[in-house]
Scaffold this active site. Structure first.
Site, PDB file in Angstrom:
ATOM      1  N   PHE A   5       0.820  -1.215   0.000  1.00 53.07           N
ATOM      2  CA  PHE A   5       0.000   0.000   0.000  1.00 53.07           C
ATOM      3  C   PHE A   5       0.855   1.266   0.000  1.00 53.07           C
ATOM      4  O   PHE A   5       0.618   2.193  -0.758  1.00 53.07           O
ATOM      5  CB  PHE A   5      -0.930   0.004   1.218  1.00 53.07           C
ATOM      6  CG  PHE A   5      -2.027  -1.008   1.122  1.00 53.07           C
ATOM      7  CD1 PHE A   5      -3.071  -0.818   0.247  1.00 53.07           C
ATOM      8  CD2 PHE A   5      -2.007  -2.158   1.896  1.00 53.07           C
ATOM      9  CE1 PHE A   5      -4.099  -1.751   0.140  1.00 53.07           C
ATOM     10  CE2 PHE A   5      -3.025  -3.099   1.798  1.00 53.07           C
ATOM     11  CZ  PHE A   5      -4.068  -2.893   0.919  1.00 53.07           C
TER      12      PHE A   5
ATOM     13  N   GLU B  51     -12.381 -11.994  10.663  1.00 45.99           N
ATOM     14  CA  GLU B  51     -12.753 -12.281   9.285  1.00 45.99           C
ATOM     15  C   GLU B  51     -12.510 -13.743   8.935  1.00 45.99           C
ATOM     16  O   GLU B  51     -13.353 -14.398   8.302  1.00 45.99           O
ATOM     17  CB  GLU B  51     -11.979 -11.360   8.328  1.00 45.99           C
ATOM     18  CG  GLU B  51     -12.576  -9.957   8.304  1.00 45.99           C
ATOM     19  CD  GLU B  51     -11.633  -8.888   7.769  1.00 45.99           C
ATOM     20  OE1 GLU B  51     -12.051  -7.719   7.700  1.00 45.99           O
ATOM     21  OE2 GLU B  51     -10.480  -9.209   7.435  1.00 45.99           O
TER      22      GLU B  51
END
Lengths: 438, 438
Positions: free
Chosen positions: B17, B174
């Protein structure tokens, strides 16, 4: 199906084209089916070359066996490796020690690469049979471009940008076409120290034409298409050595001087042999010799020798065709045999008259060469170019339509076609990026 | 850019990123950018858990770096492994012997798993940072179900159907949610000897709530959602042993008796540490000590110590936030730092007044728990349930929209949502199917 004692037990080994169709054809019949495979998915091998060149993801051409057979309540999928047969006890032996009893056995474990006595070539020139093969070839092809980008020596750079495909059958032609398109279309503009379009792609074929299974006219068209894409087609040529940095090629017959191709990336598409389970079942039946390619000779009804309960189908079988030659190792042959064998078993259970011998209905064959380029022949008709490519696309989609991921593949394909992109060009696997393919 | 001598050379290490955004922000600036990564793709790590549970293919969440930066003509992508820095000569050293000179250096190599002194756990409880991690976890989870199918011993079967996720942060939540949905929805009806919905999924979290980075109210909601999905949430609990067939868990503080969980499948989501390049650059600069998590302390402008030409950003950096605490290891921090650092470099080249110190604008955070379930907080607002999930979906698609494969992911997602299917549940990798995960 509480204990299954009264129900006829069918064990199918292999979830490829033959085994999968056999299992599906036994849906809603008075049988209990166990499908055993080492892998948890059915793989659409004809599109593996798309995975090897980053056009599709493995999941696009694979369907989980359990998912496909989920609603078929008489069918049980078992992930396992078969290590032997106890035909006296009518049981299949698994590596984990389990033994699976059968009343009828269908062996359909297909084929693997054949290096014709050069097994040491396997690591240098991977073939294209499994998902791992495809991602390994993808890794090597993409790494060659990456290494070329940081290579100052022009000779090494040229070597890195040379790709050799051994074998000019459908797989070889498709691989060569896809590598060429990867270089010319997809990677265009990706590199700063060279233009990927300069990559050399060479097909080395032992016979005097590519696609030797097709009509000579289509071989000629295919060769012209390949050459139009900048691919070199070396006919009447045999690879005699595969080294980490070069390949030696001799003219057919072995006479004349060997030509050297400097390359680090070689793909094997030259031959297949039957899976080792062929010899294993032949030995278990007794009195049966596999042929040179490891295939099991079968009776006209796909059974082996005097065992009416043991069927061998697909690439693993050598089935006498109408002209006496063994049927070719093609998906449609395996699928028709799977359907046929299911019929034989069900008739037998119901006490009906046996079916006649298996007869292959050749609906035609096709090979794709590249973007909107293919050759096809069917019932005496021959097509090439865009029309053949559309036919190829249609047939492949029709087959994939049996599986849930049809919509995704269609969409991915359409997307790739429009964008000329191949989004799945990932270098994966645990080796460091500086290591060589071999 | 013929020889680049007059142009300011920026070398960025890492295409995550931070590095990717820094490279993109330097487009059309008077710089020559070299982006070095060990991998040939940018990976959208927040969705790796979808790959680990067969929902998406690796290619759906990865974009080839060259493809993303293709049109950025001042930028050069180099696949390579950095082995050292020669800061006196202003050069980065690569494993293949090349040395890459820079005027400005941006180090953004992120983080890896942290086993807190138990490195032997790495093979038993893989974390989720790379594509290979994700396909390995996918392999283990799916194999556990496959082995349960052929396991006659109920105790072993129960052990195979127990999944432990260590860590209750966003990744742990998750993962647990996705494994639970895999068992309850996707695999429903796939097996014949058990109902996959009986699978146990356990989150082991050391703190007294899950999602400790969020407002306590959202932690409570998340826990309720997880439990509503049948997931066990063990708080104030520390894993003290991970063996091939069980895990030991002790209450926080280490007092009290250890509880044993019989399981063969453990996923590590408990902690990260900075990539080894952090210590390497700290040592090269000199006089800089990395913190306990291996992060490099940086100045307010993201430079290191007295080297205005060396920037460290993202998970690799320990940047003092407004409250004095280091900024969290989140994608938005890395991205904003990448953008900021590009600005600092360009202003410096142009001779403009330097920018003020880097300041992180916290737009909020979110974590998804399952199908249409998530929690989110932003600017003092807190959401949960369907609305939060839609927000989560929107933000993720917005980010992915920077890359070419956005359409495919969107479509795959939508498809999975409708069909409740996960077509990418392939067991791949070269180990035989009978081998254990560990």
């Amino acid at each position: 199906m509480a204990d299954g004692t009264a129900v006829h037990k069918v064990v199918i080994i292999g979830g490829g084209f033959g085994g999968m169709v056999a299992a599906q054809a036994l849906d809603k019949t008075p049988t209990h089916v166990t499908l055993i495979d080492r892998r948890n998915f059915h793989l659409f091998q004809p599109l593996l070359y798309q995975v090897a060149t980053g056009g599709l993801s493995p999941a696009n051409i694979a369907a989980p066996l359990r998912s496909v057979l989920k609603k078929q309540r008489n069918t049980h999928v078992l992930l396992g490796e078969v290590t032997g047969f106890d035909l006296a006890a009518k049981a299949v032996l698994l590596k984990d020690g389990h033994s699976v009893p059968f009343d009828s056995l269908v062996v359909a474990t297909g084929s693997t690469h054949h290096y014709f006595g050069h097994d040491e070539w396997a690591t240098r020139a991977p073939g294209l049979k499994t998902v791992e093969d495809a991602t390994e070839i993808r890794r090597r092809v993409l790494l060659a471009f990456e290494r070329a980008e940081r290579e100052p020596d022009p000779a090494v750079k040229a070597r890195l940008l040379t790709f050799v495909v051994v074998g000019g059958g459908p797989t070889g032609v498709e691989m060569a076409g896809a590598i060429s398109e990867l270089a010319r279309l997809t990677l265009s503009g990706d590199f700063r120290t060279f233009n990927p379009a300069i990559a050399r792609v060479i097909i080395v074929e032992g016979q005097n034409r590519v696609l030797a299974g097709f009509h000579p006219q289509l071989s000629t068209k295919a060769k012209a298409s390949l050459e139009g894409m900048g691919i070199e087609v070396w006919l009447d040529s045999h690879v005699t050595a595969i080294e980490p940095d070069h390949v030696l090629v001799k003219p057919e017959g072995g006479k004349g001087e060997a030509r050297r191709i400097d390359t680090e990336t070689v793909v094997w598409a030259a031959g297949v042999k039957a899976s080792p389970l062929g010899k294993m079942i032949a030995d278990a039946v007794g009195g049966v010799q596999v042929d040179r390619a490891g295939r099991v000779p079968v009776n006209p009804d796909c059974t082996v020798a005097n065992r009416p309960d043991v069927f061998v189908i697909g690439d693993l079988a050598s089935h006498p065709g109408k002209d006496g030659k063994p049927l070719p190792g093609l998906a449609p042959v395996a699928m028709q045999q799977g359907e046929y064998v299911a019929g034989v078993i069900v008739r037998r259970i119901k006490g009906e008259t046996p079916k006649g011998p298996f007869s292959y209905l050749d609906k035609g064959s096709m090979a794709t060469i590249g973007r909107a380029k293919a050759v096809a022949e069917s019932m005496g008709f021959r097509f090439s170019g865009y029309l053949a490519w559309l036919a190829w696309l249609f047939i492949h989609i029709l087959y994939l339509a049996r599986f849930e991921n049809r919509v995704m593949v269609l969409f991915q394909w359409f997307w790739n076609y429009i964008t000329r992109n191949r989004a799945a060009r990932l270098i994966t696997g645990l080796r460091p990026p500086d290591s060589r393919g071999a």
